[in-house]
Scaffold this motif. Sequence first.
Motif, mmCIF file in Angstrom:
data_model
loop_
_atom_site.group_PDB
_atom_site.id
_atom_site.type_symbol
_atom_site.label_atom_id
_atom_site.label_comp_id
_atom_site.label_asym_id
_atom_site.label_seq_id
_atom_site.Cartn_x
_atom_site.Cartn_y
_atom_site.Cartn_z
ATOM 1 N N LEU A 9 -6.183 4.806 -2.034
ATOM 2 C CA LEU A 9 -5.261 4.224 -1.071
ATOM 3 C C LEU A 9 -4.874 5.257 -0.024
ATOM 4 C CD1 LEU A 9 -2.814 2.249 -3.404
ATOM 5 C CD2 LEU A 9 -4.916 1.451 -2.308
ATOM 6 N N ASP A 10 -4.860 4.837 1.228
ATOM 7 C CA ASP A 10 -4.488 5.731 2.325
ATOM 8 C C ASP A 10 -3.046 6.205 2.215
ATOM 9 O OD1 ASP A 10 -7.000 5.621 3.488
ATOM 10 O OD2 ASP A 10 -6.473 3.969 4.842
ATOM 11 N N LYS A 11 -2.207 5.414 1.557
ATOM 12 C CA LYS A 11 -0.790 5.781 1.490
ATOM 13 C C LYS A 11 -0.548 7.083 0.745
ATOM 14 C CE LYS A 11 1.391 3.577 -2.428
ATOM 15 N NZ LYS A 11 2.320 2.531 -2.816
ATOM 16 N N ALA A 37 -4.292 3.432 -8.399
ATOM 17 C CA ALA A 37 -4.713 2.163 -7.808
ATOM 18 C C ALA A 37 -5.981 1.687 -8.501
ATOM 19 C CB ALA A 37 -4.949 2.330 -6.313
ATOM 20 N N SER A 39 -8.939 -1.700 -8.622
ATOM 21 C CA SER A 39 -9.484 -2.915 -8.017
ATOM 22 C C SER A 39 -10.406 -3.574 -9.027
ATOM 23 C CB SER A 39 -10.236 -2.602 -6.725
ATOM 24 O OG SER A 39 -11.403 -1.870 -6.986
ATOM 25 N N ASN A 65 2.805 -2.043 -6.949
ATOM 26 C CA ASN A 65 2.516 -2.520 -5.605
ATOM 27 C C ASN A 65 1.257 -3.375 -5.615
ATOM 28 O OD1 ASN A 65 2.638 -2.855 -2.847
ATOM 29 N ND2 ASN A 65 2.140 -0.740 -2.349
ATOM 30 N N ILE A 67 -1.770 -4.697 -3.360
ATOM 31 C CA ILE A 67 -2.441 -4.281 -2.137
ATOM 32 C C ILE A 67 -3.347 -5.426 -1.683
ATOM 33 C CG2 ILE A 67 -3.890 -2.490 -1.085
ATOM 34 C CD1 ILE A 67 -1.324 -1.394 -2.513
ATOM 35 N N ASP A 68 -3.292 -5.806 -0.433
ATOM 36 C CA ASP A 68 -4.163 -6.828 0.152
ATOM 37 C C ASP A 68 -4.173 -8.111 -0.679
ATOM 38 O OD1 ASP A 68 -5.897 -8.031 1.895
ATOM 39 O OD2 ASP A 68 -7.678 -7.008 1.151
ATOM 40 N N GLU A 69 -3.013 -8.737 -0.796
ATOM 41 C CA GLU A 69 -2.895 -9.961 -1.595
ATOM 42 C C GLU A 69 -3.767 -11.087 -1.053
ATOM 43 O OE1 GLU A 69 1.013 -11.077 -3.249
ATOM 44 O OE2 GLU A 69 1.729 -9.336 -2.112
ATOM 45 N N THR A 79 -6.615 -5.767 -5.671
ATOM 46 C CA THR A 79 -6.336 -4.333 -5.645
ATOM 47 C C THR A 79 -4.839 -4.190 -5.825
ATOM 48 O OG1 THR A 79 -8.175 -3.913 -4.126
ATOM 49 C CG2 THR A 79 -6.514 -2.188 -4.334
ATOM 50 N N LEU A 80 -4.464 -3.342 -6.759
ATOM 51 C CA LEU A 80 -3.044 -3.129 -7.004
ATOM 52 C C LEU A 80 -2.804 -1.717 -7.494
ATOM 53 C CD1 LEU A 80 -3.046 -3.447 -10.327
ATOM 54 C CD2 LEU A 80 -2.868 -5.836 -9.751
ATOM 55 N N GLU A 81 -1.538 -1.351 -7.440
ATOM 56 C CA GLU A 81 -1.115 -0.039 -7.917
ATOM 57 C C GLU A 81 -0.326 -0.251 -9.197
ATOM 58 O OE1 GLU A 81 0.779 3.486 -5.489
ATOM 59 O OE2 GLU A 81 2.342 2.044 -6.096
#
Length: 120
Positions: A9-11, A37, A39, A65, A67-69, A79-81
Motif C-alpha cells: 500500500l502506498d500509504k 495488507a 489481497s 481498513n 482498500i478499494d471496496e 484488498t484490505l488491511e
Amino acid sequence: MKNIQLAKLDKYKDNPNYELIDGNIYKDIEEDHYVFALSYELEGEEDSQYPLEDILDKFLLHVSNFIDEDSYYTNREVTLELGGDLDDIKETIDSIIGKRVYNEEYDDNDGVTRVKLVIA
C-alpha cells in the motif's frame, strides 16, 4: 478465497505513522498495533464476510481498513488491511499466503451441521 497475497500500500511509504517491521508488516504508531495488507479473490458463493470472519477469529485479527471496496463489486477481488498482535500476524501470513481458504460444512457426532475453516 484464493490467490491470497500480501499487498503493498502506498500509504506506508514515507509515512512517519508507520514503521516497517518485517517484509510487509508495519507498526501503526498512532494506533499502537501491527498491520499488513492482504489481497484475494472470492470464489463461487463466497461473500466479503465469510470466510474472512473465520480467519479473523482464528488468528485474533481485525480489519483496520478496507482498500478499494468497489473492486469487490466489479471483479470479486478484495484488498484490505488487517491489524493485530505481531505474532498473530506472522502466523497468519505463514498460514494463508498462497493458499486457498474456505468454509466447509460437516455433521458433528450429534448430527448437527457445523462449519469449519479449511486452509489448503
